[in-house]
Design a protein around this motif. Structure first.
Motif, PDB file in Angstrom:
ATOM      1  N   MET A  42       0.993  -1.272   0.090  1.00 20.61           N
ATOM      2  CA  MET A  42      -0.063  -0.104  -0.018  1.00 20.61           C
ATOM      3  C   MET A  42       0.787   1.308  -0.103  1.00 20.61           C
ATOM      4  SD  MET A  42      -3.130  -0.635  -0.053  1.00 20.61           S
ATOM      5  CE  MET A  42      -4.211   0.477   0.332  1.00 20.61           C
ATOM      6  N   HIS A  43       1.997   1.266   0.731  1.00 15.42           N
ATOM      7  CA  HIS A  43       2.907   2.392   0.699  1.00 15.42           C
ATOM      8  C   HIS A  43       3.442   2.639  -0.640  1.00 15.42           C
ATOM      9  CE1 HIS A  43       5.704   5.229   2.407  1.00 15.42           C
ATOM     10  NE2 HIS A  43       6.634   4.831   1.862  1.00 15.42           N
ATOM     11  N   GLU A  44       3.894   1.673  -1.296  1.00 17.11           N
ATOM     12  CA  GLU A  44       4.239   1.823  -2.852  1.00 17.11           C
ATOM     13  C   GLU A  44       3.212   2.502  -3.619  1.00 17.11           C
ATOM     14  OE1 GLU A  44       6.356  -0.990  -6.137  1.00 17.11           O
ATOM     15  OE2 GLU A  44       6.424  -1.733  -4.180  1.00 17.11           O
ATOM     16  N   ARG A  45       1.953   1.725  -3.429  1.00 21.15           N
ATOM     17  CA  ARG A  45       1.015   2.261  -4.215  1.00 21.15           C
ATOM     18  C   ARG A  45       0.757   3.858  -3.934  1.00 21.15           C
ATOM     19  NH1 ARG A  45      -4.519   3.319  -2.617  1.00 21.15           N
ATOM     20  NH2 ARG A  45      -6.248   3.203  -4.252  1.00 21.15           N
ATOM     21  N   LEU A  46       0.888   4.266  -3.011  1.00 26.22           N
ATOM     22  CA  LEU A  46       0.725   5.531  -2.494  1.00 26.22           C
ATOM     23  C   LEU A  46       1.730   6.409  -3.341  1.00 26.22           C
ATOM     24  CD1 LEU A  46      -0.899   7.971  -1.142  1.00 26.22           C
ATOM     25  CD2 LEU A  46       0.673   7.612   0.839  1.00 26.22           C
ATOM     26  N   LEU A  47       3.076   6.092  -3.136  1.00 22.42           N
ATOM     27  CA  LEU A  47       4.184   6.898  -3.688  1.00 22.42           C
ATOM     28  C   LEU A  47       4.004   6.880  -5.463  1.00 22.42           C
ATOM     29  CD1 LEU A  47       6.968   5.467  -1.684  1.00 22.42           C
ATOM     30  CD2 LEU A  47       6.139   7.576  -1.519  1.00 22.42           C
ATOM     31  N   LYS A  48       3.407   5.661  -5.739  1.00 21.38           N
ATOM     32  CA  LYS A  48       3.166   5.617  -7.266  1.00 21.38           C
ATOM     33  C   LYS A  48       2.302   6.680  -7.746  1.00 21.38           C
ATOM     34  CE  LYS A  48       5.209   3.298  -9.997  1.00 21.38           C
ATOM     35  NZ  LYS A  48       6.293   3.274 -10.608  1.00 21.38           N
ATOM     36  N   MET A  49       0.987   6.799  -6.885  1.00 19.71           N
ATOM     37  CA  MET A  49       0.061   7.525  -7.063  1.00 19.71           C
ATOM     38  C   MET A  49       0.586   9.011  -7.170  1.00 19.71           C
ATOM     39  SD  MET A  49      -3.010   5.798  -5.040  1.00 19.71           S
ATOM     40  CE  MET A  49      -3.676   7.232  -4.552  1.00 19.71           C
ATOM     41  N   ILE A  50       1.341   9.353  -6.381  1.00 13.28           N
ATOM     42  CA  ILE A  50       1.934  10.796  -6.135  1.00 13.28           C
ATOM     43  C   ILE A  50       2.684  11.034  -7.380  1.00 13.28           C
ATOM     44  CG2 ILE A  50       3.500  12.225  -4.489  1.00 13.28           C
ATOM     45  CD1 ILE A  50       1.945  10.826  -2.192  1.00 13.28           C
ATOM     46  N   GLU A  51       3.521  10.116  -7.653  1.00  9.71           N
ATOM     47  CA  GLU A  51       4.379  10.348  -8.639  1.00  9.71           C
ATOM     48  C   GLU A  51       3.706  10.408 -10.041  1.00  9.71           C
ATOM     49  OE1 GLU A  51       7.343   7.340 -11.392  1.00  9.71           O
ATOM     50  OE2 GLU A  51       7.133   7.054  -9.111  1.00  9.71           O
ATOM     51  N   LEU A  52       2.655   9.832 -10.182  1.00  7.25           N
ATOM     52  CA  LEU A  52       2.178   9.787 -11.508  1.00  7.25           C
ATOM     53  C   LEU A  52       0.751  10.663 -11.783  1.00  7.25           C
ATOM     54  CD1 LEU A  52       2.301   5.994 -12.568  1.00  7.25           C
ATOM     55  CD2 LEU A  52       3.861   7.848 -13.223  1.00  7.25           C
ATOM     56  N   SER A  53       0.274  11.244 -10.688  1.00  4.55           N
ATOM     57  CA  SER A  53      -1.101  11.763 -10.830  1.00  4.55           C
ATOM     58  C   SER A  53      -0.932  13.496 -10.972  1.00  4.55           C
ATOM     59  CB  SER A  53      -1.818  11.535  -9.608  1.00  4.55           C
ATOM     60  OG  SER A  53      -2.202  10.279  -9.657  1.00  4.55           O
ATOM     61  N   ASP A  54      -1.745  13.813 -11.481  1.00  2.00           N
ATOM     62  CA  ASP A  54      -2.084  15.427 -11.625  1.00  2.00           C
ATOM     63  C   ASP A  54      -2.926  15.918 -10.625  1.00  2.00           C
ATOM     64  OD1 ASP A  54      -0.247  15.878 -13.829  1.00  2.00           O
ATOM     65  OD2 ASP A  54      -1.692  15.412 -15.145  1.00  2.00           O
ATOM     66  N   ALA A  55      -3.947  15.115 -10.278  1.00  2.14           N
ATOM     67  CA  ALA A  55      -4.938  15.544  -9.259  1.00  2.14           C
ATOM     68  C   ALA A  55      -5.699  14.212  -8.538  1.00  2.14           C
ATOM     69  CB  ALA A  55      -6.009  16.161 -10.037  1.00  2.14           C
ATOM     70  N   PHE A  56      -6.158  14.287  -7.484  1.00  3.69           N
ATOM     71  CA  PHE A  56      -6.954  13.342  -6.908  1.00  3.69           C
ATOM     72  C   PHE A  56      -8.153  13.640  -6.811  1.00  3.69           C
ATOM     73  CE2 PHE A  56      -2.261  13.046  -5.690  1.00  3.69           C
ATOM     74  CZ  PHE A  56      -1.969  11.762  -6.066  1.00  3.69           C
ATOM     75  N   ILE A  57      -9.227  12.418  -6.697  1.00  2.00           N
ATOM     76  CA  ILE A  57     -10.561  12.566  -6.250  1.00  2.00           C
ATOM     77  C   ILE A  57     -10.674  11.736  -5.110  1.00  2.00           C
ATOM     78  CG2 ILE A  57     -12.691  12.125  -6.747  1.00  2.00           C
ATOM     79  CD1 ILE A  57     -12.091  12.540  -9.748  1.00  2.00           C
ATOM     80  N   ILE A  58     -10.908  12.243  -3.966  1.00  2.00           N
ATOM     81  CA  ILE A  58     -11.369  11.201  -2.621  1.00  2.00           C
ATOM     82  C   ILE A  58     -12.477  11.136  -2.457  1.00  2.00           C
ATOM     83  CG2 ILE A  58     -10.807  11.453  -0.309  1.00  2.00           C
ATOM     84  CD1 ILE A  58      -8.152  11.412  -1.873  1.00  2.00           C
ATOM     85  N   LEU A  59     -13.064   9.567  -2.465  1.00  2.00           N
ATOM     86  CA  LEU A  59     -14.228   9.413  -2.362  1.00  2.00           C
ATOM     87  C   LEU A  59     -14.502   8.617  -0.992  1.00  2.00           C
ATOM     88  CD1 LEU A  59     -14.754   7.153  -5.757  1.00  2.00           C
ATOM     89  CD2 LEU A  59     -15.355   9.441  -5.136  1.00  2.00           C
ATOM     90  N   PRO A  60     -15.618   8.755  -0.181  1.00  2.00           N
ATOM     91  CA  PRO A  60     -16.008   8.229   1.092  1.00  2.00           C
ATOM     92  C   PRO A  60     -15.255   6.968   1.327  1.00  2.00           C
ATOM     93  CG  PRO A  60     -17.996   9.304   0.446  1.00  2.00           C
ATOM     94  CD  PRO A  60     -17.016   9.309  -0.811  1.00  2.00           C
ATOM     95  N   GLY A  61     -14.547   6.750   2.278  1.00  2.00           N
ATOM     96  CA  GLY A  61     -14.007   5.585   2.672  1.00  2.00           C
ATOM     97  C   GLY A  61     -13.794   5.281   4.091  1.00  2.00           C
ATOM     98  N   GLY A  62     -12.616   4.593   4.385  1.00  2.69           N
ATOM     99  CA  GLY A  62     -12.179   4.424   5.748  1.00  2.69           C
ATOM    100  C   GLY A  62     -11.138   5.021   6.069  1.00  2.69           C
ATOM    101  N   PHE A  63     -10.438   4.510   7.177  1.00  4.71           N
ATOM    102  CA  PHE A  63      -9.078   5.095   7.852  1.00  4.71           C
ATOM    103  C   PHE A  63      -8.083   5.222   6.785  1.00  4.71           C
ATOM    104  CE2 PHE A  63     -11.331   3.847  11.748  1.00  4.71           C
ATOM    105  CZ  PHE A  63     -11.559   4.939  12.429  1.00  4.71           C
TER     106      PHE A  63
END
Length: 74
Positions: A42-63
């Motif tokens: 999951m940590h690698e996922r977050l780093l890859k998301m930050i590296e490749l994304s221009d923007a984020f959409i946050i949908l309702p979820g958990g912690f």
């Protein structure tokens, strides 16, 4: 997330899914729209998301959703 990715794909836009390989066992994430990148953690996922994304959409979820949001804005 599935509904959003399907709608984006229908409007001829790009969708990139970054998924920990543990979630791909027994097809836990369902059918993927667009390009998919598998990562180890999951940590690698977050780093890859930050590296490749221009923007984020946050949908309702958990912690985990809140944790990812705070890491992105910090």
């Amino acid at each position: 997330m599935g509904c959003v990715s399907i709608a984006v794909t229908r409007h001829k836009r790009q969708v990139l899914g970054i998924i920990p390989s543990a979630f791909t066992v027994n097809n836990l994430v369902g059918e993927t729209c667009g390009k998919e990148i598998k990562v180890a953690t999951m940590h690698e996922r977050l780093l890859k998301m930050i590296e490749l994304s221009d923007a984020f959409i946050i949908l309702p979820g958990g912690f985990d959703t809140l944790e990812e949001l705070f890491q992105m804005i910090s």
